[in-house]
Design an enzyme around this catalytic site. Sequence first.
Site, PDB file in Angstrom:
ATOM      1  N   ILE A   1       0.824  -1.209   0.000  1.00  0.00           N
ATOM      2  CA  ILE A   1       0.000   0.000   0.000  1.00  0.00           C
ATOM      3  C   ILE A   1       0.860   1.263   0.000  1.00  0.00           C
ATOM      4  O   ILE A   1       0.394   2.346  -0.379  1.00  0.00           O
ATOM      5  CB  ILE A   1      -0.969  -0.014   1.216  1.00  0.00           C
ATOM      6  CG1 ILE A   1      -2.193   0.834   0.961  1.00  0.00           C
ATOM      7  CG2 ILE A   1      -0.267   0.377   2.499  1.00  0.00           C
ATOM      8  CD1 ILE A   1      -3.310   0.616   1.980  1.00  0.00           C
TER       9      ILE A   1
ATOM     10  N   ASN B   1      11.647  -8.486   7.071  1.00  0.00           N
ATOM     11  CA  ASN B   1      12.055  -7.794   8.293  1.00  0.00           C
ATOM     12  C   ASN B   1      11.629  -8.588   9.520  1.00  0.00           C
ATOM     13  O   ASN B   1      10.565  -9.225   9.512  1.00  0.00           O
ATOM     14  CB  ASN B   1      11.412  -6.408   8.338  1.00  0.00           C
ATOM     15  CG  ASN B   1      11.879  -5.519   7.199  1.00  0.00           C
ATOM     16  OD1 ASN B   1      13.032  -5.593   6.789  1.00  0.00           O
ATOM     17  ND2 ASN B   1      10.986  -4.694   6.677  1.00  0.00           N
TER      18      ASN B   1
ATOM     19  N   HIS C   1       6.160 -11.674   5.969  1.00  0.00           N
ATOM     20  CA  HIS C   1       5.911 -11.277   4.578  1.00  0.00           C
ATOM     21  C   HIS C   1       7.233 -10.986   3.904  1.00  0.00           C
ATOM     22  O   HIS C   1       8.140 -10.403   4.491  1.00  0.00           O
ATOM     23  CB  HIS C   1       5.001 -10.047   4.514  1.00  0.00           C
ATOM     24  CG  HIS C   1       5.388  -8.939   5.442  1.00  0.00           C
ATOM     25  ND1 HIS C   1       5.102  -8.976   6.792  1.00  0.00           N
ATOM     26  CD2 HIS C   1       6.056  -7.779   5.227  1.00  0.00           C
ATOM     27  CE1 HIS C   1       5.579  -7.886   7.358  1.00  0.00           C
ATOM     28  NE2 HIS C   1       6.167  -7.139   6.434  1.00  0.00           N
TER      29      HIS C   1
HETATM   30  P1  AMP Z   1       7.117  -4.400   7.557  1.00  0.00           P
HETATM   31  O1  AMP Z   1       7.432  -2.997   8.006  1.00  0.00           O
HETATM   32  O2  AMP Z   1       8.287  -5.155   7.037  1.00  0.00           O
HETATM   33  O3  AMP Z   1       6.331  -5.149   8.603  1.00  0.00           O
HETATM   34  O4  AMP Z   1       6.183  -4.217   6.283  1.00  0.00           O
HETATM   35  C1  AMP Z   1       4.800  -4.061   6.353  1.00  0.00           C
HETATM   36  C2  AMP Z   1       4.363  -3.590   5.001  1.00  0.00           C
HETATM   37  O5  AMP Z   1       2.970  -3.766   4.894  1.00  0.00           O
HETATM   38  C3  AMP Z   1       4.656  -2.106   4.751  1.00  0.00           C
HETATM   39  O6  AMP Z   1       5.477  -1.963   3.602  1.00  0.00           O
HETATM   40  C4  AMP Z   1       3.258  -1.513   4.546  1.00  0.00           C
HETATM   41  O7  AMP Z   1       3.234  -0.486   3.582  1.00  0.00           O
HETATM   42  C5  AMP Z   1       2.463  -2.733   4.107  1.00  0.00           C
HETATM   43  N1  AMP Z   1       1.033  -2.658   4.370  1.00  0.00           N
HETATM   44  C6  AMP Z   1       0.432  -2.339   5.542  1.00  0.00           C
HETATM   45  N2  AMP Z   1      -0.907  -2.399   5.398  1.00  0.00           N
HETATM   46  C7  AMP Z   1      -1.134  -2.784   4.119  1.00  0.00           C
HETATM   47  C8  AMP Z   1      -2.318  -3.028   3.356  1.00  0.00           C
HETATM   48  N3  AMP Z   1      -3.542  -2.882   3.887  1.00  0.00           N
HETATM   49  N4  AMP Z   1      -2.197  -3.408   2.062  1.00  0.00           N
HETATM   50  C9  AMP Z   1      -0.958  -3.544   1.518  1.00  0.00           C
HETATM   51  N5  AMP Z   1       0.183  -3.336   2.182  1.00  0.00           N
HETATM   52  C10 AMP Z   1       0.097  -2.955   3.464  1.00  0.00           C
END
Ligand code: AMP
Length: 119
Positions: A31, A87, A100
Amino acid sequence: MSDTIFTKIINKEIPADILYEDELALAFKDISPQAPVHFLVIPKKAIATINDITEEDCGVVGHLSFVAAKVAKELGVAEEGYRTVMNCNEFGGQTVYHIHLHVLAGKPLGWPPFSAKLK
Ligand code: AMP
């Protein structure tokens, strides 16, 4: 483990721009993209962090890389290259506690990805 926003995406309770889905994994656009192409690959099984991966999870965790490459090929960025990142916890920059794989592509990516200071 309590549900995260990614469980809601898996269950289609909130929308996401889904690029690939099978019985084990889901890939969708981040996102808040940090590169021209930035998508996430997640297991359908809720595993909070890399530290929580068990031996029985090894197949599904390997599958995430397979899906990353498959989607990268479909998006036409596999040949020029990309980066995958997972991460872990606070110092690793993890904000969503459902593992992820980030897949970043579409431009040359710098290395190291952080300040080179050791302390
Ligand atoms: P991390 O900081 O490695 O946990 O990455 C989490 C990722 O999830 C970040 O890059 C966010 O931009 C992404 N994210 C959070 N909410 C959503 C969502 N609803 N749809 C897509 N990506 C998301």
